[in-house]
Design an enzyme around this catalytic site. Structure first.
Site, PDB file in Angstrom:
ATOM      1  N   SER A 254       2.234   0.802  -0.792  1.00  0.00           N
ATOM      2  CA  SER A 254       1.698  -0.558  -0.922  1.00  0.00           C
ATOM      3  C   SER A 254       2.597  -1.485  -0.133  1.00  0.00           C
ATOM      4  O   SER A 254       3.679  -1.871  -0.589  1.00  0.00           O
ATOM      5  CB  SER A 254       1.686  -0.967  -2.396  1.00  0.00           C
ATOM      6  OG  SER A 254       1.227  -2.294  -2.511  1.00  0.00           O
TER       7      SER A 254
ATOM      8  N   HIS B 170      -1.343   1.063   2.715  1.00  0.00           N
ATOM      9  CA  HIS B 170      -2.209   0.254   1.844  1.00  0.00           C
ATOM     10  C   HIS B 170      -1.861  -1.214   1.991  1.00  0.00           C
ATOM     11  O   HIS B 170      -0.717  -1.628   1.753  1.00  0.00           O
ATOM     12  CB  HIS B 170      -1.992   0.695   0.388  1.00  0.00           C
ATOM     13  CG  HIS B 170      -2.854  -0.023  -0.615  1.00  0.00           C
ATOM     14  ND1 HIS B 170      -4.181   0.281  -0.809  1.00  0.00           N
ATOM     15  CD2 HIS B 170      -2.566  -1.018  -1.486  1.00  0.00           C
ATOM     16  CE1 HIS B 170      -4.664  -0.499  -1.765  1.00  0.00           C
ATOM     17  NE2 HIS B 170      -3.706  -1.294  -2.190  1.00  0.00           N
TER      18      HIS B 170
ATOM     19  N   ASP C 166      -2.712  -5.047   0.925  1.00  0.00           N
ATOM     20  CA  ASP C 166      -3.352  -5.914  -0.079  1.00  0.00           C
ATOM     21  C   ASP C 166      -3.615  -7.291   0.509  1.00  0.00           C
ATOM     22  O   ASP C 166      -2.683  -7.991   0.895  1.00  0.00           O
ATOM     23  CB  ASP C 166      -2.447  -6.045  -1.308  1.00  0.00           C
ATOM     24  CG  ASP C 166      -2.441  -4.783  -2.152  1.00  0.00           C
ATOM     25  OD1 ASP C 166      -1.355  -4.348  -2.573  1.00  0.00           O
ATOM     26  OD2 ASP C 166      -3.526  -4.211  -2.376  1.00  0.00           O
TER      27      ASP C 166
ATOM     28  N   MET D 136      -5.289 -10.981  -0.356  1.00  0.00           N
ATOM     29  CA  MET D 136      -5.645 -11.768  -1.540  1.00  0.00           C
ATOM     30  C   MET D 136      -6.024 -13.188  -1.126  1.00  0.00           C
ATOM     31  O   MET D 136      -5.544 -13.691  -0.111  1.00  0.00           O
ATOM     32  CB  MET D 136      -4.455 -11.830  -2.500  1.00  0.00           C
ATOM     33  CG  MET D 136      -3.920 -10.463  -2.883  1.00  0.00           C
ATOM     34  SD  MET D 136      -2.405 -10.636  -3.865  1.00  0.00           S
ATOM     35  CE  MET D 136      -1.833  -8.931  -3.822  1.00  0.00           C
TER      36      MET D 136
ATOM     37  N   HIS E  94      -7.242  -3.477   1.026  1.00  0.00           N
ATOM     38  CA  HIS E  94      -7.720  -3.698  -0.346  1.00  0.00           C
ATOM     39  C   HIS E  94      -8.040  -5.178  -0.458  1.00  0.00           C
ATOM     40  O   HIS E  94      -7.135  -6.008  -0.591  1.00  0.00           O
ATOM     41  CB  HIS E  94      -6.609  -3.269  -1.320  1.00  0.00           C
ATOM     42  CG  HIS E  94      -6.942  -3.520  -2.758  1.00  0.00           C
ATOM     43  ND1 HIS E  94      -6.019  -3.342  -3.760  1.00  0.00           N
ATOM     44  CD2 HIS E  94      -8.085  -3.889  -3.373  1.00  0.00           C
ATOM     45  CE1 HIS E  94      -6.571  -3.627  -4.928  1.00  0.00           C
ATOM     46  NE2 HIS E  94      -7.840  -3.964  -4.722  1.00  0.00           N
TER      47      HIS E  94
ATOM     48  N   MET F 130      -8.840  -8.125  -2.198  1.00  0.00           N
ATOM     49  CA  MET F 130      -8.881  -8.766  -3.517  1.00  0.00           C
ATOM     50  C   MET F 130      -9.289 -10.219  -3.279  1.00  0.00           C
ATOM     51  O   MET F 130      -8.505 -11.161  -3.449  1.00  0.00           O
ATOM     52  CB  MET F 130      -7.508  -8.689  -4.198  1.00  0.00           C
ATOM     53  CG  MET F 130      -7.168  -7.303  -4.699  1.00  0.00           C
ATOM     54  SD  MET F 130      -5.480  -7.170  -5.309  1.00  0.00           S
ATOM     55  CE  MET F 130      -4.684  -6.564  -3.833  1.00  0.00           C
TER      56      MET F 130
ATOM     57  N   MET G 170      -7.780   0.281 -10.688  1.00  0.00           N
ATOM     58  CA  MET G 170      -6.631  -0.601 -10.892  1.00  0.00           C
ATOM     59  C   MET G 170      -6.027  -0.293 -12.254  1.00  0.00           C
ATOM     60  O   MET G 170      -6.722  -0.379 -13.278  1.00  0.00           O
ATOM     61  CB  MET G 170      -7.050  -2.061 -10.810  1.00  0.00           C
ATOM     62  CG  MET G 170      -7.583  -2.521  -9.454  1.00  0.00           C
ATOM     63  SD  MET G 170      -6.512  -2.131  -8.067  1.00  0.00           S
ATOM     64  CE  MET G 170      -5.058  -3.078  -8.508  1.00  0.00           C
TER      65      MET G 170
ATOM     66  N   ASP H 178      -4.006   2.467  -8.482  1.00  0.00           N
ATOM     67  CA  ASP H 178      -3.229   1.404  -7.853  1.00  0.00           C
ATOM     68  C   ASP H 178      -2.645   0.505  -8.936  1.00  0.00           C
ATOM     69  O   ASP H 178      -3.378  -0.197  -9.610  1.00  0.00           O
ATOM     70  CB  ASP H 178      -4.150   0.587  -6.925  1.00  0.00           C
ATOM     71  CG  ASP H 178      -3.415  -0.554  -6.220  1.00  0.00           C
ATOM     72  OD1 ASP H 178      -4.044  -1.212  -5.371  1.00  0.00           O
ATOM     73  OD2 ASP H 178      -2.228  -0.806  -6.519  1.00  0.00           O
TER      74      ASP H 178
HETATM   75  C1  DX5 Z   1      -1.450  -4.352  -7.510  1.00  0.00           C
HETATM   76  C2  DX5 Z   1      -0.348  -4.314  -6.451  1.00  0.00           C
HETATM   77  C3  DX5 Z   1      -0.124  -2.886  -5.993  1.00  0.00           C
HETATM   78  C4  DX5 Z   1       0.881  -2.168  -6.812  1.00  0.00           C
HETATM   79  C5  DX5 Z   1       2.310  -2.325  -6.368  1.00  0.00           C
HETATM   80  O1  DX5 Z   1      -2.455  -5.263  -7.101  1.00  0.00           O
HETATM   81  O2  DX5 Z   1      -0.767  -5.101  -5.391  1.00  0.00           O
HETATM   82  O3  DX5 Z   1       0.178  -2.857  -4.656  1.00  0.00           O
HETATM   83  O4  DX5 Z   1       0.842  -2.571  -8.139  1.00  0.00           O
HETATM   84  O5  DX5 Z   1       3.075  -1.304  -6.976  1.00  0.00           O
HETATM   85  P1  DX5 Z   1       3.922  -1.492  -8.331  1.00  0.00           P
HETATM   86  O6  DX5 Z   1       2.937  -1.915  -9.351  1.00  0.00           O
HETATM   87  O7  DX5 Z   1       4.513  -0.127  -8.585  1.00  0.00           O
HETATM   88  O8  DX5 Z   1       4.989  -2.513  -8.057  1.00  0.00           O
HETATM   89 ZN    ZN Z   2      -3.903  -2.703  -3.706  1.00  0.00          ZN
END
Ligand code: DX5
Ligand code: ZN
Length: 219
Positions: free
Chosen positions: A9, A34, A36, A38, A67, A69, A138, A174
């Site tokens: 991530s 990956h 993210d 947002m 991803h 969001m 999720m 995730d």
């Molecule tokens: C959830 C986060 C993920 C993930 C990150 O939306 O964006 O990328 O939770 O990893 P953790 O939770 O292990 O810090």
């Molecule tokens: Zn994600």
């Protein structure tokens, strides 16, 4: 047990040296980067930006997923496909016509995934199961790293594992995925793991050591 997919991530990466992180993670055996994205509305946060996406895309030949969001994800599918995303995930919770969005993603030659929030029922997405390549469950409320794993989602994962036999999709998780959860969930048949601070970043082992460990589970 077929090889699991390790999906770093990238919002958890060291942004002071992002290009080096990408090369190290690729060399360590990561399968899918990956990313993210947002909008501050669907989730109360802002993840990575377009420039981050472009840097990651140009820095590696490994697969890159996005991803989304965001609200109205269908409006941005083309943009991320054109920028080189290999897999596009969106949340059906925020899309009035998810089957059209899936069709659009596939029409652009990309693999289609849906990401479902902890509170989203399997019954509400049953009709999408035959259409998607991936289902990302999720296991935290989306938008932030460093959260606690939501145990009640395990029932949903088990139900999807049962349903999986009748469809083509693969299951990914995730959110707050620890090394122990990679071991237990991969043994059940979960294919992919989005890894952030709970298993990969900011740990006391190298990316290579960690990913080698993860991929050795259930061999
Ligand atoms: C959830 C986060 C993920 C993930 C990150 O939306 O964006 O990328 O939770 O990893 P953790 O939770 O292990 O810090
Ligand atoms: Zn994600």
């Amino acid at each position: 047990m077929s090889d699991i997919l390790i999906c770093p991530s990238m919002m958890c990466a060291n942004f002071a040296n992002l290009e080096n992180e990408i090369h190290q993670l690729a060399h360590a055996g990561s399968d899918i980067f990956h990313i993210d994205i947002m909008d501050g509305e669907f989730v109360p946060n802002f993840g990575m930006g377009i420039q981050d996406f472009e840097l990651i895309r140009k820095s590696t030949n490994r697969l890159v997923d996005v991803h989304l969001m965001i609200k109205n994800p269908s409006n941005y599918v083309e943009k991320f496909a054109d920028m080189g995303a290999d897999i596009i995930y969106f949340h059906p919770e925020t899309d009035l016509h998810p089957t059209k969005t899936i069709d659009k993603i596939k029409g652009l030659g990309k693999q289609a995934g849906i990401a479902i929030n902890p509170g989203t029922s399997i019954d509400s997405i049953l009709e999408l199961l035959p259409l998607v390549d991936f289902i990302m469950v999720m296991t935290v409320n989306p938008g932030f790293s460093g959260q606690k794993y939501l145990d009640f989602v395990d029932n949903k994962i088990n139900r999807l594992l049962d349903l999986k036999a009748d469809y083509e999709f693969e299951i990914l998780v995730d959110g707050a995925i620890s090394s122990e959860r990679i071991q237990s969930l991969s043994a059940l048949g979960v294919k992919g793991f989005v890894l952030g601070t709970s298993a990969l970043f900011g740990r006391d082992k190298s990316y290579s050591e960690l990913i080698t460990e993860f991929k050795a589970y259930n061999k």
